[in-house]
Write a protein that holds these residues in place. Structure first.
Motif, PDB file in Angstrom:
ATOM      1  N   GLY A 154       0.823  -1.194   0.000  1.00 59.14           N
ATOM      2  CA  GLY A 154       0.000   0.000   0.000  1.00 59.14           C
ATOM      3  C   GLY A 154       0.860   1.248   0.000  1.00 59.14           C
ATOM      4  N   ALA A 155       0.269   2.328   0.528  1.00 51.40           N
ATOM      5  CA  ALA A 155       0.952   3.626   0.503  1.00 51.40           C
ATOM      6  C   ALA A 155       2.259   3.597   1.296  1.00 51.40           C
ATOM      7  CB  ALA A 155       0.016   4.691   1.073  1.00 51.40           C
ATOM      8  N   GLY A 156       2.255   2.873   2.441  1.00 50.40           N
ATOM      9  CA  GLY A 156       3.450   2.820   3.281  1.00 50.40           C
ATOM     10  C   GLY A 156       4.595   2.133   2.573  1.00 50.40           C
ATOM     11  N   THR A 157       4.299   1.001   1.936  1.00 47.33           N
ATOM     12  CA  THR A 157       5.338   0.268   1.219  1.00 47.33           C
ATOM     13  C   THR A 157       5.877   1.107   0.062  1.00 47.33           C
ATOM     14  OG1 THR A 157       4.073  -1.696   1.738  1.00 47.33           O
ATOM     15  CG2 THR A 157       5.857  -1.939   0.158  1.00 47.33           C
ATOM     16  N   VAL A 178       6.027  -4.256   6.844  1.00 46.20           N
ATOM     17  CA  VAL A 178       6.662  -3.265   5.969  1.00 46.20           C
ATOM     18  C   VAL A 178       5.717  -2.096   5.737  1.00 46.20           C
ATOM     19  CG1 VAL A 178       7.508  -2.840   3.621  1.00 46.20           C
ATOM     20  CG2 VAL A 178       8.145  -4.936   4.809  1.00 46.20           C
ATOM     21  N   GLU A 179       4.469  -2.423   5.459  1.00 46.06           N
ATOM     22  CA  GLU A 179       3.469  -1.386   5.197  1.00 46.06           C
ATOM     23  C   GLU A 179       3.318  -0.466   6.414  1.00 46.06           C
ATOM     24  OE1 GLU A 179       1.938  -0.455   2.632  1.00 46.06           O
ATOM     25  OE2 GLU A 179       0.372   0.843   3.452  1.00 46.06           O
ATOM     26  N   ARG A 180       3.292  -1.100   7.606  1.00 46.46           N
ATOM     27  CA  ARG A 180       3.080  -0.304   8.814  1.00 46.46           C
ATOM     28  C   ARG A 180       4.273   0.616   9.075  1.00 46.46           C
ATOM     29  NH1 ARG A 180       1.571  -4.409  12.419  1.00 46.46           N
ATOM     30  NH2 ARG A 180       3.518  -4.108  13.505  1.00 46.46           N
ATOM     31  N   ILE A 181       5.472   0.093   8.916  1.00 46.15           N
ATOM     32  CA  ILE A 181       6.671   0.916   9.106  1.00 46.15           C
ATOM     33  C   ILE A 181       6.678   2.074   8.110  1.00 46.15           C
ATOM     34  CG2 ILE A 181       9.188   0.951   8.890  1.00 46.15           C
ATOM     35  CD1 ILE A 181       9.215  -1.908   9.913  1.00 46.15           C
ATOM     36  N   GLY A 182       6.325   1.751   6.870  1.00 44.02           N
ATOM     37  CA  GLY A 182       6.298   2.783   5.824  1.00 44.02           C
ATOM     38  C   GLY A 182       5.329   3.898   6.167  1.00 44.02           C
ATOM     39  N   LEU A 183       4.127   3.505   6.611  1.00 39.79           N
ATOM     40  CA  LEU A 183       3.117   4.514   6.962  1.00 39.79           C
ATOM     41  C   LEU A 183       3.607   5.382   8.119  1.00 39.79           C
ATOM     42  CD1 LEU A 183      -0.340   2.712   6.730  1.00 39.79           C
ATOM     43  CD2 LEU A 183       0.511   4.608   5.329  1.00 39.79           C
ATOM     44  N   MET A 192       6.209   7.753   6.947  1.00 42.09           N
ATOM     45  CA  MET A 192       5.612   8.763   6.081  1.00 42.09           C
ATOM     46  C   MET A 192       4.937   9.850   6.917  1.00 42.09           C
ATOM     47  SD  MET A 192       3.268   7.987   2.772  1.00 42.09           S
ATOM     48  CE  MET A 192       1.712   7.662   3.550  1.00 42.09           C
TER      49      MET A 192
END
Lengths: 271, 100
Positions: A158-161, B58-63, B66
């Motif tokens: 998603g956006a985070g990745t 990965v998604e959670r870290i990215g968010l 961000m």
């Protein structure tokens, strides 16, 4: 009067045409005079130790207006001396001795260093060359056209990745640009140093002070035979057009601050 | 009296204008937060590269990173600071933060 009065040193020269100093005023508007010993001439002016002694001087040097006025006065005298002698060793700002006798002592004690510095500087001039790299232009030059388009890994996230992948691409493009810029700067310095009798690299300038955008990847000083000055200018011109995103700037002629080489000792002796 | 003299000496050295002091303090604090953010980001990228994290992690870290970056931007705007204000010159060691 003599007791409260120090001597601010500007430059030390040989075969100085003292007529050029007539009416010349230095730091704090004081007239400059010379102190001679066996052919070496120190150009100095009287300064009040209440303003220029070790303690008040330290305070004054933090006052930017005072510093600017003093530096301009110092530089004007150093430049005049440089034009009136075959070679002049410029002294760094704020070299103060306690009276003419101490200046003479300095000339005697540091004679071998001064003589060799003057021999090195005779017929040569210091030039500065700065290289500025534009990080964005460098990164764009060898980065893939679309950021984040790295492998198929990003497709399911998603956006985070996507953010992480984008940042990763940005950071590695930047690192690569930095490496390239610094390797290029090393090469520039080697080529310019080959034309010079002596060369030095100074720490890069703070962009806040120089008011210029981009990384100052090279801040070099080159002591060049006067006969080779044109060659240096041509080399700067040629090298400046070589790599997209790296700009070169030639400055000078400067008083040979980078190559005088006697400063450390002169300052110690002045204490 | 000696305290007065001492205080006088201090004000000569330190620009004690309340607004400048506040701005200086804010930029110091934000510089340290920015340093931590950049360190975390680098650490996260390294762990993602290792490939041991699940897609969800990965998604959670990215968010998180961000949002942290957005927040830093808002704070900078709020205090009227530019990205290049958030740095400390460590002299011979160079700047604390790499130019962003």
């Amino acid at each position: 009067m003599a007791d409260t009065s120090g001597r601010w040193l500007y430059a030390i020269a040989r075969e100085l045409d003292t007529d050029a100093l007539t009416g010349l005023r230095g730091v704090a508007g004081a007239p400059v005079h010379v102190v001679e010993d066996a052919g070496l001439v120190a150009v100095v002016s009287a300064v009040d130790l209440a303003e220029f002694g070790a303690e008040p001087l330290k305070r004054n040097l933090e006052d930017l207006d005072w510093l600017a006025a003093t530096a301009r006065a110092h530089d004007a005298v150093v430049t005049t001396v440089g034009g009136a002698a075959p070679a002049a060793v410029p002294l760094r700002l704020a070299t103060v001795c306690l009276g003419d006798d101490r200046v003479r002592e300095l000339l005697i004690r540091r004679r071998p260093d001064l003589e060799s510095a003057l021999a090195l500087l005779t017929g040569r001039t210091e030039w500065g060359v700065k290289a500025y790299a534009d990080p964005d232009a460098l990164a764009a030059a060898d980065a893939p056209a679309e950021p984040g388009g790295q492998g198929g890994q990003g497709s399911k996230g998603g956006a985070g990745t996507a953010y992480l992948l984008r940042r990763k691409a940005q950071l590695s493009a930047r690192e690569k640009a930095e490496r390239n810029a610094s390797a290029h700067a090393d090469r520039l310095h080697r080529e310019l140093a080959a034309l010079a009798t002596a060369a030095r690299r100074h720490p890069p300038q703070d962009p806040k002070l120089s008011g210029r955008k981009g990384w100052n990847v090279l801040n070099g000083a080159y002591l060049v035979d006067d006969a080779k000055a044109d060659e240096l200018a041509a080399a700067v011109e040629r090298l400046g057009g070589e790599v997209e995103g790296v700009r070169l700037e030639l400055t000078g002629p400067w008083p040979a601050y980078s190559f005088a080489g006697v400063e450390q000792g002169a300052e110690e002796a002045a204490r | 009296m000696s305290e007065n003299a001492h205080r006088h000496e201090l004000t000569e050295h330190i620009d004690a204008d309340p607004e400048t002091v506040e701005k200086g303090l804010v930029s110091l604090v934000l510089t340290i937060v920015e340093l931590l953010r950049q360190l975390m980001e680098r650490q996260a990228l390294r762990r993602v590269e290792d490939g041991k994290l699940s897609d969800e992690q990965v998604e959670r870290i990215g968010l998180t990173l961000m949002r942290l970056e957005e927040k830093m931007g808002e704070l900078r705007d709020h205090f009227g600071l530019e990205p290049e204000d958030l740095n400390i010159d460590l002299g011979p060691l160079g700047p604390l933060l790499a130019p962003e």
